[in-house]
Design a protein around this motif. Structure first.
Motif, mmCIF file in Angstrom:
data_model
loop_
_atom_site.group_PDB
_atom_site.id
_atom_site.type_symbol
_atom_site.label_atom_id
_atom_site.label_comp_id
_atom_site.label_asym_id
_atom_site.label_seq_id
_atom_site.Cartn_x
_atom_site.Cartn_y
_atom_site.Cartn_z
ATOM 1 N N LEU A 92 31.007 53.704 46.128
ATOM 2 C CA LEU A 92 31.082 55.023 46.764
ATOM 3 C C LEU A 92 31.107 54.834 48.278
ATOM 4 C CD1 LEU A 92 28.431 56.809 44.520
ATOM 5 C CD2 LEU A 92 30.915 56.755 44.229
ATOM 6 N N SER A 93 32.243 54.441 48.764
ATOM 7 C CA SER A 93 32.288 54.046 50.165
ATOM 8 C C SER A 93 32.852 55.129 51.079
ATOM 9 C CB SER A 93 33.123 52.767 50.298
ATOM 10 O OG SER A 93 34.340 52.945 49.614
ATOM 11 N N ARG A 94 33.470 56.119 50.486
ATOM 12 C CA ARG A 94 34.025 57.171 51.345
ATOM 13 C C ARG A 94 32.962 58.236 51.592
ATOM 14 N NH1 ARG A 94 39.164 59.791 49.031
ATOM 15 N NH2 ARG A 94 40.154 57.883 49.744
ATOM 16 N N LYS A 95 32.811 58.606 52.845
ATOM 17 C CA LYS A 95 31.800 59.592 53.191
ATOM 18 C C LYS A 95 32.330 61.009 52.918
ATOM 19 C CE LYS A 95 28.330 60.272 56.664
ATOM 20 N NZ LYS A 95 28.048 60.431 58.071
ATOM 21 N N LEU B 122 23.128 61.154 41.081
ATOM 22 C CA LEU B 122 24.535 60.776 41.277
ATOM 23 C C LEU B 122 25.080 61.435 42.541
ATOM 24 C CD1 LEU B 122 25.767 61.057 37.582
ATOM 25 C CD2 LEU B 122 25.726 58.956 38.952
ATOM 26 N N LEU B 123 24.743 62.685 42.723
ATOM 27 C CA LEU B 123 25.252 63.415 43.887
ATOM 28 C C LEU B 123 24.727 62.809 45.186
ATOM 29 C CD1 LEU B 123 25.051 67.147 42.734
ATOM 30 C CD2 LEU B 123 27.113 65.905 43.449
ATOM 31 N N THR B 124 23.438 62.525 45.210
ATOM 32 C CA THR B 124 22.869 62.040 46.472
ATOM 33 C C THR B 124 23.262 60.586 46.739
ATOM 34 O OG1 THR B 124 20.809 61.683 45.275
ATOM 35 C CG2 THR B 124 20.937 63.653 46.636
ATOM 36 N N ALA B 125 23.819 59.942 45.743
ATOM 37 C CA ALA B 125 24.313 58.575 45.966
ATOM 38 C C ALA B 125 25.617 58.586 46.760
ATOM 39 C CB ALA B 125 24.519 57.862 44.631
ATOM 40 N N ILE B 126 26.240 59.748 46.832
ATOM 41 C CA ILE B 126 27.504 59.840 47.570
ATOM 42 C C ILE B 126 27.187 59.943 49.056
ATOM 43 C CG2 ILE B 126 29.607 61.190 47.940
ATOM 44 C CD1 ILE B 126 29.286 62.225 45.064
ATOM 45 N N PRO B 127 27.710 59.017 49.861
ATOM 46 C CA PRO B 127 27.395 59.069 51.285
ATOM 47 C C PRO B 127 27.848 60.396 51.892
ATOM 48 C CG PRO B 127 28.963 57.280 50.797
ATOM 49 C CD PRO B 127 28.592 57.887 49.501
ATOM 50 N N GLU C 87 36.215 60.999 44.173
ATOM 51 C CA GLU C 87 36.725 61.195 45.525
ATOM 52 C C GLU C 87 36.057 60.220 46.497
ATOM 53 O OE1 GLU C 87 36.378 65.214 46.986
ATOM 54 O OE2 GLU C 87 37.022 64.620 48.995
ATOM 55 N N ALA C 88 34.792 59.934 46.235
ATOM 56 C CA ALA C 88 34.049 59.053 47.136
ATOM 57 C C ALA C 88 34.404 57.576 46.938
ATOM 58 C CB ALA C 88 32.552 59.257 46.943
ATOM 59 N N MET C 89 35.116 57.301 45.834
ATOM 60 C CA MET C 89 35.532 55.908 45.606
ATOM 61 C C MET C 89 36.822 55.650 46.364
ATOM 62 S SD MET C 89 34.836 55.712 41.494
ATOM 63 C CE MET C 89 35.777 54.229 41.222
ATOM 64 N N GLN C 90 36.814 54.668 47.272
ATOM 65 C CA GLN C 90 38.085 54.311 47.935
ATOM 66 C C GLN C 90 38.999 53.770 46.858
ATOM 67 O OE1 GLN C 90 38.563 55.067 50.985
ATOM 68 N NE2 GLN C 90 36.781 54.623 52.251
ATOM 69 N N SER C 91 40.242 54.200 46.833
ATOM 70 C CA SER C 91 41.084 53.773 45.717
ATOM 71 C C SER C 91 41.563 52.334 45.871
ATOM 72 C CB SER C 91 42.279 54.684 45.554
ATOM 73 O OG SER C 91 42.673 55.198 46.795
#
Ligand SMILES: Cc1cc2nc3c(=O)[nH]c(=O)nc-3n(C[C@H](O)[C@H](O)[C@H](O)COP(=O)(O)OP(=O)(O)OC[C@H]3O[C@@H](n4cnc5c(N)ncnc54)[C@H](O)[C@@H]3O)c2cc1C
Ligand code: SF4
Ligand code: SF4
Lengths: 324, 259, 404
Positions: free
Chosen positions: C277-280, C306-311, C400-404
């Protein structure tokens, strides 16, 4: 005349129906293609005057009989059968409308000639007739041939533009008599007028549908006006109903009603699947939307990328102009 | 009142229809069949008549895949008998269906006489004519189409059929019995029957069967070709200022007979 | 090919209203103290002739028959609120209410048309929207990653992904499925789907009282599972209702697979997921606890983790959260009764919920049950909040937060 093309001139409550003109337009093409005459068959009681409107035909066969006062399919069919047996036309075009629905089938069965139903087009090919028939809710089109013998063709509304079936010429009229049973098995009793109150949008041929893109309730007047000149009604998407712009009975879609009008004009409707479910079977869908990616454009036949608030009044004007 | 309801299974257009290699017929292998919608309404109207006036409702249908479930559902809804015409080849069109029905009704025991024969006003595959008027001709019975309501004043010799006309106008017709009526819509939407009830009926009742007569003729119409019209993936966009666009729409409407 | 549902069922249906008191679960209602907490907490309690408390009173008085002729339990959206609050732990939404609803359903003078259509469609096509069962896999053509189909594979897989209906057919539900495909792929999950053979798991049919339909669907799906016996280890589904059905209803037919909803399942993989989850995403997010996941199964924290794991995501809570969450109104058949409610003048629960979400100042309403996307998006439009608030499944946000 033997070998001519006939059109059943449908009329109701003192007026020739639009279908009659559509059939005349189509019949004219076929008759010209075959090099034969086009005749209109006018069945009625005290309706002979309507022959004036049938100038697209070379002549009119006019039957006057008290049993033909109102459109009882059996009576119309019985009259037609006698005429066909006497005069052997090449083909008879009968409209597939609520009024005349079963007439073509009754006639073809009685005279023992082939019938082609649901025709959206009929052409002359090598001296014979070919028709394109719409089956399975439009999923399949069948091309059928009737060869050179007499045939009965049931024609869908909209096969040709009614405009092309009108003419100022007053055609020659030949009065003919038929004998019909004194005590018919089916007798017309009375008409039941639609109850005053809210319109039933499932019964409308034309619907102007409004969505949130109309911006506000005040703008619904634009849709009402257009619906009025088109002779239809206004319906809407669910948010429009939920916001109280229109009554619940006007809601189209999954949790509303399903409609199948001849024209569905969607103004400011995005085309959510719940909405599309209720209108996808409309014969003609025109969508006005400012978003080029609105899903409504995937179900519409024609799309206009513009502000509905501008397009609707312009269209109202244009339709008024056309109607004169 | 003794009422026959004629029901036909027709191709379900929720599924893609495929055309056979001959280019003239539907590929039956991939078809799924569904009761003709207006036949369903015919059954509903028959059940309403039975509830009001008593009598018996018998459903008659040519055999087809998935028909048994449909007929059991008819029984669960309140039909008294369900008769399957066995040994039939699938036929298309109203003419062949009407001839088949006429022969079965007149030869199979216990079907005729009936006071009313109700069936859907049309099916989407009635290419060579509608079934109800052909049947009425073959059986020499009166016929009314687009019927949306049937009323009887007790056990009489006539019923009143309400037929739908344009602009939401309807008309009443006096119809001599027995008669064939093409039902457009029942007075109310066809009822729901819970699955558990259908299952119970499967255990407690049975379907009858009548043999199809030999040599039922096919339609008279020669089909040259069948085609699937290309479904438009996207609307054809009309460009221009509002007045120009309005003009174009007017032309389209006129050509389609809407104006 | 098993695309046709057969109507013959062997489903055991042990507990009925007649033998109710012979079961411990049934006898339990005798302990009801008539406190009325259930009716008070019910989102439609004020409009029901017979909320749970009164049903129990009628049952004890031997007057249950009267309840069967009132339609008002059609308003029960199976939200488990009454059950969660009952001081006597009476399993209202799980046991008593479905049995009563079954009777009410057969006594209905007329099934509301929208519901009737959904039930008929589900029986015939295996999905309530009446889409072609042969197009159930169509969405898989729109993903970047391959979606294997179990019947076409020669080797067994670890996870059978039970996709369910809205997530197969509804465009917004498909967004959820596409996101999950991406996440599963990223996590290296060895999965397959049933493809066109899959049908609705049936939970909503059960909860609206159409028990026969539920039984039919249950039989169908069990036959399918048996056919693929040994070809998968466990089941994962994003259908919150399917999860419930598998966990509580299917075991009576011998179903003994481990089953997970995607939220707890992804939570189990959180450590592995985090680095991906690298995309902020600078969203202010509020989370709606789906009834089945939260109140019925206690998965309150997993979705939030899961939600709060998203930067970048800032999680804010609505007034009613966790056990007090307000139902979206789609359960128990409510998905197909919107107009029935509306015609009676009841507020749509989805609108009540969206107002709360907007009040938090959130710009994303995160959800975890496939019914909710369309319900809340629609409610936001009706209320004119669609510029302020977008509705996203948690899986969509993760993808969405995963860089493709
Ligand atoms: C269970 C359930 C059942 C439902 N049942 C139904 C139902 O029966 N019927 C129904 O309709 N919906 C139903 N919905 C709602 C559906 O999901 C959509 O929310 C709804 O159809 C959207 O309505 P709309 O197109 O008017 O609004 P929007 O989706 O907001 O679309 C407005 C459109 O207008 C366009 N626009 C904006 N300004 C202009 C302008 N000046 N000129 C032209 N275009 C403009 C925009 O680009 C946009 O495409 C249901 C939803 C659920 C959850
Ligand atoms: S489950 Fe929810 S809607 Fe149903 S009775 Fe209980 S609280 Fe009310
Ligand atoms: S909350 Fe429980 S104990 Fe209280 S009235 Fe309801 S069912 Fe009875």
């Amino acid at each position: 005349m033997s070998g001519s093309i006939w059109v059943l001139a449908e009329h109701w409550r003192g007026q020739l129906s639009e279908s009659t003109y559509e059939l005349l337009a189509l019949g004219r093409e076929i008759a010209d293609g075959l090099g034969v005459e086009l005749q209109a068959v006018l069945l009625g009681h005290g309706a002979a005057d309507l022959a004036k409107g049938l100038g697209k035909a070379n002549s009119v066969l006019s039957v006057d009989h008290s049993s033909l006062c109102e459109p009882v399919p059996e009576a119309c069919a019985a009259a037609l059968v006698q005429l066909i047996k006497e005069r052997r036309p090449r083909s008879v075009l009968v409209p597939l409308t609520n009024i005349s629905m079963g007439v073509g089938t009754l006639v073809s069965t009685a005279v023992k000639v082939p019938a082609a139903n649901f025709c959206r087009d009929v052409r002359v090919v090598d001296g014979g007739l070919q028709a394109t028939c719409v089956l399975y809710g439009g999923k399949i089109e069948a091309t059928v041939t009737m060869g050179a013998e007499c045939s009965i063709l049931g024609i869908w509304p909209g096969a040709r533009a009614a405009e092309n079936g009108r003419s100022d010429v007053v055609p020659p009229v030949e009065p003919v008599t038929v004998s019909l049973p004194e005590a018919p098995r089916v007798r017309f009793k009375r008409y039941i007028e639609p109850e005053a109150g809210d319109v039933d949008i499932t019964q409308q041929d034309t619907l102007v549908a409004v969505g949130r893109g109309m911006q506000g309730q005040a703008n619904l007047a634009l849709a009402e006006e257009l619906a009025e000149v088109l002779g239809g009604a206004v319906c809407g998407s669910r948010p429009v109903i939920d916001q109280g712009w229109l009554p619940l009975s006007r809601q189209v879609g999954k949790s509303g009603v399903s409609v199948k009008p001849k024209l569905y004009l969607a103004a400011g409707i995005s085309g959510a699947p719940e909405h599309v479910e209720g209108m996808k079977n409309a014969a003609l869908i025109i969508a006005v939307n400012t978003d080029p990616r609105a899903p409504i454009f995937n179900v519409a036949h024609y799309g206009i990328l513009a502000d509905a608030l501008e397009v609707l009044p312009a269209l109202t004007e244009a339709v008024r102009g056309k109607k004169g | 009142m003794n009422i026959l309801v004629l029901l036909r299974m027709i191709p379900d257009v929720v599924e893609e229809l495929e055309i056979s290699n001959d280019g003239k017929t539907l590929d039956r292998e991939f078809l799924r069949l569904i009761p003709n919608e207006t036949d369903d309404h015919a059954l509903e109207e028959a059940l309403l008549l039975k509830e009001r006036h008593g009598g018996k409702v018998t459903v008659v249908a040519p055999d087809a895949p998935e028909l048994d479930d449909v007929l059991f559902a008819c029984l669960a809804k309140g039909a008294d008998r369900a008769v399957k015409i066995s040994g039939v080849e699938p036929v298309m069109g109203g003419r062949a269906a009407a001839r088949l029905m006429a022969q079965v009704l007149t030869t199979a025991p216990g079907l005729l006489p009936a006071d009313l024969i109700l069936t859907g006003v049309q099916s989407t595959e009635d290419l060579d004519g509608l079934m109800a008027p052909i049947l009425s001709h073959l059986l020499q019975l009166p016929y009314v189409d687009n019927v949306t309501q049937v009323t009887a004043d007790g056990p009489g010799k006539t019923v009143t059929a309400v037929k739908e006309f344009p602009s939401a106008v309807r008309a009443e017709f006096d119809v001599q019995l027995p008669a064939v009526l093409g039902i457009q819509a029942a007075e109310k939407p066809p009822r729901y029957v819970p699955v558990a009830k259908v299952r119970a009926v499967m255990k407690s009742q049975h379907l009858e069967s009548a043999a199809a007569p030999a040599g039922v003729e096919a339609g008279q119409l020669e089909i040259l070709q069948m085609a699937k019209p290309e479904p438009a993936e996207h609307a054809e966009m009309l460009a221009g200022d509002p007045a120009q666009v309005a003009g174009k729409i007017c032309e389209i409407l006129a050509a389609r007979g809407v104006l | 090919m098993g695309t046709e549902t057969t109507l013959v069922s062997e489903a055991p249906c042990e507990i009925t209203l007649e033998n109710f008191l012979e079961f411990p679960e049934g006898r339990k209602v005798l302990s009801c103290i008539q406190c009325g907490l259930c009716a008070g907490t019910c989102p439609y309690g004020d409009v029901m002739d017979y909320p749970p408390r009164r049903i129990i009173a009628m049952l004890r008085a031997g007057m249950l028959e009267k309840v069967f002729h009132s339609e008002s339990l059609l308003n029960c959206v199976a939200c488990y609120a009454c059950m969660a609050k009952c001081p006597r732990d009476i399993r209202l939404t799980e046991v008593l209410l479905p049995l009563v609803k079954e009777e009410i359903f057969v006594h209905l003078p007329e099934v509301p048309p929208e519901l009737q259509k959904a039930l008929q469609n589900t029986l015939r096509y295996g999905n309530p929207m009446g889409e072609s069962p042969r197009k159930r896999v169509a969405w898989t053509k729109t993903t970047d990653v391959p979606i294997p189909i179990l019947g076409e594979m020669s080797r067994p897989v670890d996870v059978l992904w039970f996709v369910e209906c809205y997530t197969s057919y509804h465009p917004r539900g498909q967004d959820n499925s596409r996101a999950l495909a991406k996440i599963f792929n990223g996590l290296g999950i060895d999965f397959a789907i049933l493809g066109n053979e899959e049908k609705c798991a049936g939970e909503c049919a059960r909860l609206v009282g159409e028990a026969g339909l539920f039984g039919t669907l249950q039989d169908y799906t069990m036959t399918l599972f048996r056919r693929y016996e040994g070809r998968f280890n466990r089941i994962v589904t994003s259908g919150a209702h399917a999860y419930d059905a598998f966990r509580y209803q299917y075991p009576a037919l011998g179903f003994d697979y481990q089953v997970d909803h995607t939220m707890p399942f992804l939570f189990q993989h959180l450590e592995q997921l985090k680095p991906m989850l690298s995309r902020k995403l600078n969203y202010r997010v509020t989370y709606h606890d789906a009834c089945c996941l939260g109140r019925h199964n206690g998965f309150y924290e997993e979705p939030r983790a899961l939600l709060t794991a998203i930067p970048g995501v800032k999680l804010v809570e609505m007034t009613h959260n966790r056990i007090n969450s307000i139902c979206c109104g789609g359960g128990g058949g409510g998905m197909w009764l919107d107009t029935y409610y509306k015609a009676k003048g009841y507020e749509r629960l989805s609108e009540r919920r969206v107002k709360e979400a907007v009040a938090t100042g959130a710009d994303v309403l995160a959800i975890s049950c496939p019914y909710e996307v369309s319900r809340f998006e629609d409610a936001a439009k009706v209320l004119g909040y669609d510029n302020k608030l977008v509705v996203r499944d948690i899986s969509e946000l993760l993808a969405e937060a995963m860089q493709s």
